[in-house]
Write a protein that holds these residues in place. Structure first.
Motif, PDB file in Angstrom:
ATOM      1  N   LYS A  13      83.608 116.751 -33.138  1.00 34.18           N
ATOM      2  CA  LYS A  13      83.042 115.417 -32.870  1.00 34.18           C
ATOM      3  C   LYS A  13      83.504 114.398 -33.910  1.00 34.18           C
ATOM      4  O   LYS A  13      82.760 113.488 -34.268  1.00 34.18           O
ATOM      5  N   SER A  50      85.679 118.747 -37.432  1.00 29.81           N
ATOM      6  CA  SER A  50      84.615 118.816 -36.428  1.00 29.81           C
ATOM      7  C   SER A  50      85.183 118.495 -35.053  1.00 29.81           C
ATOM      8  O   SER A  50      86.167 117.758 -34.925  1.00 29.81           O
ATOM      9  N   ASP A  56      77.135 116.523 -36.166  1.00 32.66           N
ATOM     10  CA  ASP A  56      77.609 117.898 -35.940  1.00 32.66           C
ATOM     11  C   ASP A  56      77.166 118.797 -37.098  1.00 32.66           C
ATOM     12  O   ASP A  56      77.865 118.891 -38.114  1.00 32.66           O
TER      13      ASP A  56
END
Length: 290
Positions: A212, A210, A265
């Motif tokens: 994030k 991800s 996410d």
């Protein structure tokens, strides 16, 4: 100090091997034999022979293993063969001369007999396997099959051997339930072996890709109280550098981690895999593992 440690380990080996074989013998004599159940393996074949001709199960197990020992000596090595030989010889003595003459048989419901037979067999084998020993039989057969067919997984080889014995038991006992209850016993046996060898430290491994990951990592550390590792990777399609978050957790924490990833996410790439055991900080210490 080292000699003292080695002496302690040998004593533990003996205790686990004798105790495991005794428990396994109880499962065979007290539960499986009276229920006419042969749950695979060499012991299952010996149960069938005992049913047909009344010959001692322990002795028949030893006799059937003789040609397997010969092949094992040639292809699997001296050490493995001698260890297996000792375990089978000990099993013969305990089953035929200690358990069979002195312990009563359970003659109640076959389902209970199959469950307890499987549990006792699994407990005994699990204790033996836990110390790195082998009882020969189907273990050796599966290794020999893998030498002949290298791409055949050991688990599948064991399944083939056990399935053949179960199928034969249906015809020997003239009862299809013998095979069905054999499957129950074999399933219980496998589950107990896994629980003893791997303990209660079954868990799951999470791989999270991800943009994030730092935020996801922080929330896992705080909300779930689990550590994580950041791995550097490169996307095969874009050839862009990516950070992969690696996290090991107990199964009960799967829902929390999945919720964190979804909230932070929703477009994250999320892989979850089963792991048989997790050792180290936050789990069972490596030093306490058998």
């Amino acid at each position: 100090m080292e000699q003292k440690f080695q002496g302690r380990e040998r004593v533990l080996d003996l205790i686990f091997e004798v105790g495991g074989i005794f428990i396994m013998s109880v499962g065979i004599h007290c539960f499986l034999v009276p229920a006419n159940i042969a749950p695979g393996g060499i012991s299952g074949v010996a149960i069938l022979i005992q049913y047909l001709w009344g010959l001692p199960i322990g002795m028949m197990t030893f006799v059937i293993n003789v040609p397997i020992f010969a092949l094992s000596w040639r292809y699997l090595g001296r050490k493995y063969t001698l260890q297996s030989f000792g375990a089978v010889l000990l099993s013969t003595v305990i089953l035929d001369y200690i358990v069979t003459p002195w312990l009563p048989m359970y003659t109640g419901e076959r389902l209970i007999g199959s469950l307890f037979g499987g549990v006792f067999m699994g407990t005994g084998l699990g204790l033996v396997f836990l110390r790195g020993f082998s009882t020969g039989g189907t273990d050796a057969i599966s290794f020999l099959l893998q030498l002949k067919f290298p791409h055949l997984p050991i688990g599948r080889a064991l399944m083939m051997v056990d399935g053949l014995v179960l199928a034969i038991s249906v015809f020997v006992f003239h009862n299809i339930e013998a095979g069905l209850f054999g499957v129950v016993a074999l399933f219980a046996q496998t589950k107990v072996i896994d629980s003893i060898i791997y303990g209660s430290e079954h868990g799951q491994m999470f791989f999270i890709v991800s943009d994030k990951n730092m935020e996801i990592k922080d929330k896992i550390l705080i909300d779930v109280d689990r550590g994580a590792t950041i791995l550097k990777a490169v996307g095969a399609y874009t050839m862009e550098e990516k950070a992969v978050l690696l996290c090991a957790a107990r199964k009960s924490q799967f829902g929390q981690i999945k919720r964190i990833v979804r909230e932070v996410d929703p477009n994250a790439f999320f892989i979850v895999s089963e792991v048989s055991q997790i050792l180290g900080e936050g789990f069972k210490p490596v030093s306490n593992d058998m």
